[in-house]
Design a protein around this motif. Structure first.
Motif, PDB file in Angstrom:
ATOM      1  N   PHE A  51      66.093   8.380   2.170  1.00 54.71           N
ATOM      2  CA  PHE A  51      65.526   7.841   0.932  1.00 54.71           C
ATOM      3  C   PHE A  51      66.216   8.410  -0.313  1.00 54.71           C
ATOM      4  CE2 PHE A  51      62.291   6.982   4.049  1.00 54.71           C
ATOM      5  CZ  PHE A  51      61.811   5.737   3.670  1.00 54.71           C
ATOM      6  N   TYR A  52      67.255   9.178  -0.088  1.00 51.26           N
ATOM      7  CA  TYR A  52      67.977   9.766  -1.217  1.00 51.26           C
ATOM      8  C   TYR A  52      68.816   8.696  -1.918  1.00 51.26           C
ATOM      9  CZ  TYR A  52      71.497  12.437  -3.765  1.00 51.26           C
ATOM     10  OH  TYR A  52      72.328  12.924  -4.739  1.00 51.26           O
ATOM     11  N   VAL A  53      68.735   8.672  -3.225  1.00 54.21           N
ATOM     12  CA  VAL A  53      69.534   7.750  -4.032  1.00 54.21           C
ATOM     13  C   VAL A  53      70.366   8.578  -5.007  1.00 54.21           C
ATOM     14  CG1 VAL A  53      69.508   5.862  -5.698  1.00 54.21           C
ATOM     15  CG2 VAL A  53      67.828   5.897  -3.849  1.00 54.21           C
ATOM     16  N   PHE A  54      71.668   8.474  -4.885  1.00 54.26           N
ATOM     17  CA  PHE A  54      72.554   9.254  -5.751  1.00 54.26           C
ATOM     18  C   PHE A  54      72.504   8.725  -7.180  1.00 54.26           C
ATOM     19  CE2 PHE A  54      76.772   9.637  -7.784  1.00 54.26           C
ATOM     20  CZ  PHE A  54      76.825  11.023  -7.899  1.00 54.26           C
ATOM     21  N   GLU A  55      72.339   9.640  -8.114  1.00 53.39           N
ATOM     22  CA  GLU A  55      72.383   9.286  -9.527  1.00 53.39           C
ATOM     23  C   GLU A  55      73.577   9.985 -10.161  1.00 53.39           C
ATOM     24  OE1 GLU A  55      68.871   8.792 -12.043  1.00 53.39           O
ATOM     25  OE2 GLU A  55      67.730   9.664 -10.390  1.00 53.39           O
ATOM     26  N   PRO A  56      74.575   9.227 -10.586  1.00 48.16           N
ATOM     27  CA  PRO A  56      75.754   9.863 -11.187  1.00 48.16           C
ATOM     28  C   PRO A  56      75.382  10.585 -12.472  1.00 48.16           C
ATOM     29  CG  PRO A  56      75.798   7.487 -11.533  1.00 48.16           C
ATOM     30  CD  PRO A  56      74.671   7.764 -10.588  1.00 48.16           C
ATOM     31  N   PRO A  57      76.033  11.698 -12.750  1.00 51.37           N
ATOM     32  CA  PRO A  57      75.739  12.420 -13.997  1.00 51.37           C
ATOM     33  C   PRO A  57      76.145  11.594 -15.211  1.00 51.37           C
ATOM     34  CG  PRO A  57      77.690  13.325 -12.925  1.00 51.37           C
ATOM     35  CD  PRO A  57      77.092  12.352 -11.961  1.00 51.37           C
ATOM     36  N   ARG A  58      75.538  11.897 -16.334  1.00 54.42           N
ATOM     37  CA  ARG A  58      75.881  11.186 -17.569  1.00 54.42           C
ATOM     38  C   ARG A  58      77.323  11.479 -17.957  1.00 54.42           C
ATOM     39  NH1 ARG A  58      72.340  13.245 -21.977  1.00 54.42           N
ATOM     40  NH2 ARG A  58      73.312  11.557 -23.168  1.00 54.42           N
ATOM     41  N   PRO A  59      77.991  10.535 -18.605  1.00 55.54           N
ATOM     42  CA  PRO A  59      79.369  10.770 -19.051  1.00 55.54           C
ATOM     43  C   PRO A  59      79.436  11.973 -19.992  1.00 55.54           C
ATOM     44  CG  PRO A  59      78.796   8.443 -19.234  1.00 55.54           C
ATOM     45  CD  PRO A  59      77.531   9.171 -18.919  1.00 55.54           C
ATOM     46  N   LEU A  60      80.530  12.717 -19.907  1.00 55.30           N
ATOM     47  CA  LEU A  60      80.680  13.907 -20.748  1.00 55.30           C
ATOM     48  C   LEU A  60      80.650  13.558 -22.228  1.00 55.30           C
ATOM     49  CD1 LEU A  60      83.402  15.954 -18.817  1.00 55.30           C
ATOM     50  CD2 LEU A  60      80.973  16.475 -19.057  1.00 55.30           C
ATOM     51  N   ASP A  61      81.200  12.403 -22.593  1.00 60.13           N
ATOM     52  CA  ASP A  61      81.195  12.000 -24.004  1.00 60.13           C
ATOM     53  C   ASP A  61      79.770  11.871 -24.525  1.00 60.13           C
ATOM     54  OD1 ASP A  61      83.907  11.960 -23.929  1.00 60.13           O
ATOM     55  OD2 ASP A  61      84.114   9.779 -23.749  1.00 60.13           O
ATOM     56  N   ALA A  62      78.884  11.296 -23.704  1.00 56.90           N
ATOM     57  CA  ALA A  62      77.495  11.128 -24.125  1.00 56.90           C
ATOM     58  C   ALA A  62      76.795  12.478 -24.260  1.00 56.90           C
ATOM     59  CB  ALA A  62      76.751  10.243 -23.124  1.00 56.90           C
ATOM     60  N   ILE A  63      77.083  13.395 -23.319  1.00 58.90           N
ATOM     61  CA  ILE A  63      76.486  14.731 -23.388  1.00 58.90           C
ATOM     62  C   ILE A  63      76.987  15.470 -24.628  1.00 58.90           C
ATOM     63  CG2 ILE A  63      76.326  16.970 -22.232  1.00 58.90           C
ATOM     64  CD1 ILE A  63      76.548  15.485 -19.568  1.00 58.90           C
ATOM     65  N   ASP A  64      78.304  15.376 -24.896  1.00 58.35           N
ATOM     66  CA  ASP A  64      78.876  16.029 -26.085  1.00 58.35           C
ATOM     67  C   ASP A  64      78.253  15.476 -27.363  1.00 58.35           C
ATOM     68  OD1 ASP A  64      80.484  17.652 -24.587  1.00 58.35           O
ATOM     69  OD2 ASP A  64      82.252  16.347 -24.713  1.00 58.35           O
ATOM     70  N   ALA A  65      78.031  14.157 -27.386  1.00 57.79           N
ATOM     71  CA  ALA A  65      77.441  13.543 -28.579  1.00 57.79           C
ATOM     72  C   ALA A  65      76.021  14.054 -28.806  1.00 57.79           C
ATOM     73  CB  ALA A  65      77.450  12.020 -28.436  1.00 57.79           C
ATOM     74  N   ASP A  66      75.245  14.189 -27.711  1.00 58.14           N
ATOM     75  CA  ASP A  66      73.882  14.721 -27.832  1.00 58.14           C
ATOM     76  C   ASP A  66      73.901  16.158 -28.340  1.00 58.14           C
ATOM     77  OD1 ASP A  66      72.752  12.388 -27.033  1.00 58.14           O
ATOM     78  OD2 ASP A  66      72.314  13.026 -24.978  1.00 58.14           O
ATOM     79  N   LEU A  67      74.808  16.962 -27.795  1.00 56.54           N
ATOM     80  CA  LEU A  67      74.903  18.356 -28.229  1.00 56.54           C
ATOM     81  C   LEU A  67      75.283  18.447 -29.703  1.00 56.54           C
ATOM     82  CD1 LEU A  67      76.702  19.969 -25.141  1.00 56.54           C
ATOM     83  CD2 LEU A  67      74.328  20.286 -25.841  1.00 56.54           C
ATOM     84  N   ALA A  68      76.180  17.564 -30.123  1.00 55.14           N
ATOM     85  CA  ALA A  68      76.597  17.570 -31.533  1.00 55.14           C
ATOM     86  C   ALA A  68      75.422  17.221 -32.443  1.00 55.14           C
ATOM     87  CB  ALA A  68      77.746  16.587 -31.738  1.00 55.14           C
ATOM     88  N   ARG A  69      74.609  16.235 -32.035  1.00 48.16           N
ATOM     89  CA  ARG A  69      73.456  15.856 -32.853  1.00 48.16           C
ATOM     90  C   ARG A  69      72.445  16.991 -32.943  1.00 48.16           C
ATOM     91  NH1 ARG A  69      74.353  10.691 -30.481  1.00 48.16           N
ATOM     92  NH2 ARG A  69      72.982  11.191 -28.720  1.00 48.16           N
TER      93      ARG A  69
END
Length: 375
Positions: free
Chosen positions: A343-361
């Motif tokens: 029942f495991y469903v792989f969820e890919p991690p968020r793109p690094l660009d999106a994570i960097d943008a969140d950190l910048a905000r």
């Protein structure tokens, strides 16, 4: 209520319309219902109970009576007797020609996968699956019992499977379906309402696969859900302005062939070499003229029952160890039910660009607040 024998009570239940038999004693060490067979059986045995105090009696029945007794298929490790209770119930089944029986038993996760090929636990699972006795396993939500919050599973077994279930096992993940209790009872903090129970009952009754679509907002909070039957399309993610709302689809009911849970454990040997790197060859007996195995480099591989061992070995082992071979005398058949894996469903991690943008905000907001304090 009347006494039928010492330590035994027999009574008629007008509510359910059948007789009840209650026998005082230890279920595993002394079968108080030796010659009884039942149409339906329900059991919630203690989880992970140790049976060391009655080990001698249980092993004696296993050794002397074999399949004529209750524990013929095998014995689990002494630290967990859950599967002994399962074997006890199986011994109380009516023959299929007499109408057969159905069993519901609540177990923890250990009986699903504990023990490798050839172990007592694996042999018990092998007996259940190769005799096509397992209809379904339902994973319950955690925190459902008063004295423990662990994951629990309802095993449904029968020796009178309908034709459309023969050779199949249904796994149902009901862990998503619960509601909080208004007041906790010990470790019991969750309960399943009538709607939840009706859904799981329908999935089992229809013997169908299904999925659950979870609609999540930009913060990952569930805002809606929908059960998807075969052919249904998932809902569309809402536009909440964040661009991060999504629909997560997870399986909640899957159907497998009984042999899908079986495997063969093969022993992979590598040659023993001398200091010069030369392979040592046996000089006498059955090993004469053969490469000697190196115990320190010995390994095992689990090959699915439905796959050819030689093809698996050529694909998975020989490219990495060209000098390896299989010791066929050590090959064993095993069975396990890795419920969570199915029942495991792989969820890919968020793109690094999106994570960097969140950190910048976030960084900009922190800077602005600090500047506001020092202004």
């Amino acid at each position: 209520m009347r006494s039928a024998a010492r330590g035994t009570s027999v009574g008629y239940s007008p509510l359910f319309g059948f007789y009840t038999f209650i026998v005082f004693g230890n279920t595993l060490s002394a079968d108080g219902l030796l010659d009884k067979r039942f149409d339906y059986m329900l059991s919630n045995p203690p989880f992970g109970v140790e049976w060391k105090k009655i080990e001698a009696l249980v092993r004696k029945e296993h050794t002397e009576q074999g399949y004529a007794g209750r524990f013929g298929p095998g014995l689990p490790r002494v630290s967990d007797g859950s599967l002994l209770f399962l074997l006890h119930l199986l011994s109380k089944m009516r023959p299929a020609v007499d109408g057969g029986s159905r069993i519901g038993i609540v177990l923890n996760s250990s009986p699903l996968f504990t023990g490798g090929a050839g172990s007592g636990e694996s042999e018990i699972r092998r007996h259940v699956l190769e005799n096509d006795l397992l209809e379904a396993i339902v994973a319950l939500p955690t925190d459902m019992f008063y004295n423990t919050g662990i994951a629990t599973y309802v095993w449904i077994l029968s020796n009178r499977k309908p034709a459309h279930r023969e050779g199949k096992v249904q796994l149902i993940d009901a862990s998503h379906f619960w509601q909080k209790m208004r007041k906790s009872l010990g470790s019991k903090r969750k309960e399943m309402n009538e709607e939840h129970i009706a859904l799981i009952t329908r999935l089992f009754g229809d013997c169908t696969e299904a999925s659950l679509a979870l609609v999540l907002d930009g913060r990952g909070k569930e805002i809606d859900r929908r059960v998807l039957m075969p052919g249904d399309s998932p809902p569309v993610a809402p536009d909440d302005g964040t661009g991060r709302a999504k629909v997560r689809v997870v399986p909640i009911s899957r159907i497998f062939r009984t042999q899908d849970f079986g495997y063969r454990t093969i022993t992979v040997e590598r040659p023993l070499r001398d200091e010069a790197g030369e392979i040592l060859i046996g000089q006498k007996g059955k090993q004469k003229g053969k490469p000697q195995p190196d115990p320190k480099r010995r390994d095992t591989e689990n090959v699915p029952l439905g796959e050819d061992i030689d093809a698996y070995f050529a694909r998975e082992v020989l490219p990495h160890a060209p000098d390896a071979w299989i010791d066929e005398s050590k090959t064993k058949v095993g069975y396990e039910i890795p419920f969570n894996r199915h029942f495991y469903v792989f969820e890919p991690p968020r793109p690094l660009d999106a994570i960097d943008a969140d950190l910048a905000r976030v960084t900009d907001r922190i800077k602005a607040r600090i500047e506001g304090l020092t202004a």
